[in-house]
Design an enzyme around this catalytic site. Structure first.
Site, PDB file in Angstrom:
ATOM      1  N   SER A 137      -9.962  -7.827   5.890  1.00 57.94           N
ATOM      2  CA  SER A 137      -8.646  -7.269   6.221  1.00 57.94           C
ATOM      3  C   SER A 137      -8.557  -6.900   7.696  1.00 57.94           C
ATOM      4  O   SER A 137      -9.557  -6.590   8.337  1.00 57.94           O
ATOM      5  CB  SER A 137      -8.371  -6.016   5.363  1.00 57.94           C
ATOM      6  OG  SER A 137      -7.077  -5.519   5.646  1.00 57.94           O
ATOM      7  N   GLY A 142      -9.767   3.042   4.097  1.00 61.63           N
ATOM      8  CA  GLY A 142      -9.903   4.486   3.905  1.00 61.63           C
ATOM      9  C   GLY A 142      -9.299   5.287   5.041  1.00 61.63           C
ATOM     10  O   GLY A 142      -9.770   6.354   5.399  1.00 61.63           O
ATOM     11  N   LEU A 145      -3.709   3.891   5.677  1.00 59.31           N
ATOM     12  CA  LEU A 145      -2.761   2.802   5.978  1.00 59.31           C
ATOM     13  C   LEU A 145      -2.575   1.888   4.778  1.00 59.31           C
ATOM     14  O   LEU A 145      -2.156   0.746   4.908  1.00 59.31           O
ATOM     15  CB  LEU A 145      -3.245   1.998   7.191  1.00 59.31           C
ATOM     16  CG  LEU A 145      -3.280   2.749   8.520  1.00 59.31           C
ATOM     17  CD1 LEU A 145      -3.638   1.798   9.655  1.00 59.31           C
ATOM     18  CD2 LEU A 145      -1.948   3.433   8.829  1.00 59.31           C
ATOM     19  N   SER A 148      -6.023   0.114   0.353  1.00 64.60           N
ATOM     20  CA  SER A 148      -6.401  -0.046  -1.068  1.00 64.60           C
ATOM     21  C   SER A 148      -5.321  -0.861  -1.796  1.00 64.60           C
ATOM     22  O   SER A 148      -5.620  -1.696  -2.643  1.00 64.60           O
ATOM     23  CB  SER A 148      -6.537   1.315  -1.739  1.00 64.60           C
ATOM     24  OG  SER A 148      -5.292   2.005  -1.739  1.00 64.60           O
ATOM     25  N   ASP A 207       2.711   2.082  -2.631  1.00 64.88           N
ATOM     26  CA  ASP A 207       1.845   1.276  -1.744  1.00 64.88           C
ATOM     27  C   ASP A 207       1.734  -0.162  -2.223  1.00 64.88           C
ATOM     28  O   ASP A 207       1.890  -1.105  -1.449  1.00 64.88           O
ATOM     29  CB  ASP A 207       0.439   1.904  -1.695  1.00 64.88           C
ATOM     30  CG  ASP A 207       0.427   3.184  -0.887  1.00 64.88           C
ATOM     31  OD1 ASP A 207      -0.659   3.720  -0.651  1.00 64.88           O
ATOM     32  OD2 ASP A 207       1.513   3.638  -0.495  1.00 64.88           O
TER      33      ASP A 207
HETATM   34  N1  LIG Z   1     -11.022  -5.032   3.370  1.00 65.59           N
HETATM   35  C1  LIG Z   1     -11.557  -4.297   2.376  1.00 65.59           C
HETATM   36  N2  LIG Z   1     -12.817  -4.553   1.936  1.00 65.59           N
HETATM   37  C2  LIG Z   1     -13.349  -3.813   0.932  1.00 65.59           C
HETATM   38  N3  LIG Z   1     -12.753  -2.791   0.313  1.00 65.59           N
HETATM   39  C3  LIG Z   1     -11.495  -2.510   0.741  1.00 65.59           C
HETATM   40  C4  LIG Z   1     -10.829  -3.240   1.761  1.00 65.59           C
HETATM   41  N4  LIG Z   1      -9.598  -2.701   1.944  1.00 65.59           N
HETATM   42  C5  LIG Z   1      -9.514  -1.677   1.077  1.00 65.59           C
HETATM   43  N5  LIG Z   1     -10.630  -1.578   0.351  1.00 65.59           N
HETATM   44  C6  LIG Z   1     -10.915  -0.598  -0.700  1.00 65.59           C
HETATM   45  O1  LIG Z   1      -9.752   0.198  -0.870  1.00 65.59           O
HETATM   46  C7  LIG Z   1     -10.110   1.551  -1.016  1.00 65.59           C
HETATM   47  C8  LIG Z   1      -9.461   2.352   0.130  1.00 65.59           C
HETATM   48  O2  LIG Z   1      -9.151   3.521  -0.449  1.00 65.59           O
HETATM   49  P1  LIG Z   1      -8.085   4.635  -0.038  1.00 65.59           P
HETATM   50  O3  LIG Z   1      -8.883   5.873  -0.094  1.00 65.59           O
HETATM   51  O4  LIG Z   1      -6.863   4.534  -0.868  1.00 65.59           O
HETATM   52  O5  LIG Z   1      -7.721   4.362   1.495  1.00 65.59           O
HETATM   53  P2  LIG Z   1      -6.497   3.630   2.166  1.00 65.59           P
HETATM   54  O6  LIG Z   1      -5.788   4.686   2.911  1.00 65.59           O
HETATM   55  O7  LIG Z   1      -7.152   2.624   3.075  1.00 65.59           O
HETATM   56  O8  LIG Z   1      -5.665   2.985   1.086  1.00 65.59           O
HETATM   57  C9  LIG Z   1     -11.606   1.635  -0.997  1.00 65.59           C
HETATM   58  O9  LIG Z   1     -12.162   1.540  -2.292  1.00 65.59           O
HETATM   59  C10 LIG Z   1     -11.996   0.379  -0.222  1.00 65.59           C
HETATM   60  O10 LIG Z   1     -13.274  -0.042  -0.555  1.00 65.59           O
HETATM   61  C1  LIG Z   2      -1.356   8.543  -2.813  1.00 67.35           C
HETATM   62  C2  LIG Z   2      -0.325   7.966  -1.868  1.00 67.35           C
HETATM   63  O1  LIG Z   2       0.801   8.752  -1.798  1.00 67.35           O
HETATM   64  C3  LIG Z   2      -0.876   7.873  -0.466  1.00 67.35           C
HETATM   65  C4  LIG Z   2      -2.048   6.983  -0.395  1.00 67.35           C
HETATM   66  O2  LIG Z   2      -2.101   6.369   0.817  1.00 67.35           O
HETATM   67  P1  LIG Z   2      -3.524   5.913   1.392  1.00 67.35           P
HETATM   68  O3  LIG Z   2      -4.347   5.371   0.228  1.00 67.35           O
HETATM   69  O4  LIG Z   2      -4.159   7.139   1.998  1.00 67.35           O
HETATM   70  O5  LIG Z   2      -3.184   4.856   2.408  1.00 67.35           O
HETATM   71  C5  LIG Z   2       0.096   6.556  -2.311  1.00 67.35           C
HETATM   72  C6  LIG Z   2       0.916   6.674  -3.572  1.00 67.35           C
HETATM   73  O6  LIG Z   2       2.033   7.237  -3.521  1.00 67.35           O
HETATM   74  O7  LIG Z   2       0.403   6.202  -4.568  1.00 67.35           O
HETATM   75 MG   LIG Z   3      -4.982   3.796  -0.690  1.00 63.59          MG
END
Ligand SMILES: Nc1ncnc2c1ncn2[C@@H]1O[C@H](COP(=O)(O)OP(=O)(O)O)[C@@H](O)[C@H]1O
Ligand SMILES: C[C@@](O)(CCOP(=O)(O)O)CC(=O)O
Ligand SMILES: [Mg+2]
Length: 358
Positions: A137, A142, A145, A148, A207
């Protein structure tokens, strides 16, 4: 056969509302940061998950996968079965992940196994094909943005396409990225949402929706005729061209934990937290109306109001406990230059966004 699928990724709306606001309004816009999934058929008699962005490389013997298909039934292909605690335990066992261990890597593995088993279980009558699945990506993971969601939706799109359940459409004007019909996107979004439930716990669905459809959306969960809360996704009529600075504090955080903490606060102080949700709901609605009023010229007064709404939103999110000293530092530093910033996503670290008004 090598498949590659690219899905929009998500940057938070200007005035974000997190998942715990079940029926709140949120605005979300996507930017052209892509998540890529590559599927490769192999003769290794394994399923390989290759996630170089988080330095993870896992493989499961086909024999263990076949056993999992017997043991882990994940509902109908067109109506994904909600992720239950029992299902999660079985997936953790297959992945040799301790029950209580929550980490980004573990969430990535479990959400992959869920989508792979659910979708490929409908293809296995043709015999189990060894696959190598690689996800990369342009988004930092994490970091608030929505990586996930992009991860979940991309995996769903790739495996649904590979198994022939959805079919990409040709767009002679832009054949760089795969595209699907509205119905196929709806199914991809449904599976993406279920995978987000594993990663976020109680996601709202915004999201995965904006990752699936791109563009800019007004999102709200509303009661349907059976009294069920369902997502209502409306493309924003007008999104002005805004200049946004994204600052990544690089403070690691896990959305699932942040979302759970706010839920605990809501359960402890409902009369205090619900009015905060209502206030943030009002901010989203007011912001959407300001966007509609923004014309090409003399928008100064509108920018001033959006900046004020950003400040209020950031303060309210701070009360919910999802800011972080590093995010507050970004707010302080940018305010010295007359700029206004707020956290993105679930906060707790990760990125802050700053509006660069003309
Ligand atoms: N390019 C990627 N490679 C591996 N895992 C990813 C990738 N993009 C997202 N993820 C997975 O998505 C999740 C991100 O979690 P989250 O806490 O919701 O953060 P975010 O704000 O990025 O959505 C993690 O489990 C991560 O391993
Ligand atoms: C929990 C949430 O409000 C924010 C999550 O954003 P992020 O995984 O931190 O990019 C997304 C949702 O509304 O499900
Ligand atoms: Mg997320």
């Amino acid at each position: 056969m090598v498949w590659s699928v690219n899905i929009w990724s998500v940057v938070r709306c200007l005035l974000r509302k997190p998942a715990w606001f079940g029926c709140m309004t949120a605005l979300a816009v996507s930017v052209n940061l892509r998540t890529f999934v590559q599927l490769k058929e192999t003769d290794q008699v394994k399923v390989v998950l290759d996630l170089p962005d988080i330095k993870l490389h896992n493989a499961w013997e086909m024999e263990d996968i076949s056993k999992a298909f017997e043991d882990i039934i994940i509902g109908d292909l067109f109506t994904p079965m909600p992720v239950t605690e029992d299902l999660l335990s079985k997936l953790k066992k297959l992945a040799n992940i301790p029950e209580e261990e929550v980490s980004l890597k573990n969430l990535a593995i479990i959400s992959f196994l869920y989508i792979y088993l659910a979708i490929m279980s409908h293809k296995r009558k043709d015999g189990l094909q060894s696959l190598s699945v690689k996800v990369t990506s342009n988004l930092p993971t994490g970091s608030g943005l929505g990586s996930s969601a992009a991860y979940s939706v991309s995996l769903a799109a790739a495996l649904l396409t590979y198994s022939g359940v959805v079919t990409p459409i040709n767009d002679e004007n832009d054949n760089k990225y795969m595209k699907w019909t509205k119905d196929d996107l709806e199914l991809i979004n449904k599976w993406g949402f279920e995978a987000e439930r594993i990663i976020h716990g109680t996601p709202s669905g915004i999201d995965n929706s904006v990752s699936t459809y791109g563009g800019a959306i007004h999102f709200k969960r509303v009661k349907d005729t059976d009294g069920e809360m369902v997502p209502q996704i409306t493309p924003l009529q007008r999104v002005p061209e805004l200049r946004i600075l994204l600052v990544n504090t690089r403070i690691p955080r896990i959305t699932k934990i942040l979302v759970a903490n706010v839920k605990k606060k809501l359960e402890k102080y409902p009369d205090i937290i619900n009015p905060i949700f209502d206030a943030i709901d009002g901010i989203s609605i007011r912001c959407e109306n300001l966007f509609k009023d923004m014309k090409e010229k003399d928008c100064d007064h509108i920018y001033r109001e959006i900046e004020e709404l950003i400040d209020i939103n950031q303060s309210l999110l701070g009360i919910l406990g999802v800011s972080h000293p590093s995010l507050e530092q970004v707010v302080q530093i940018t305010s010295k230059h007359g700029l206004h910033s707020k956290l993105t996503g679930a906060g707790g670290g990760g990125c802050a966004l700053t509006l660069i008004a003309p």
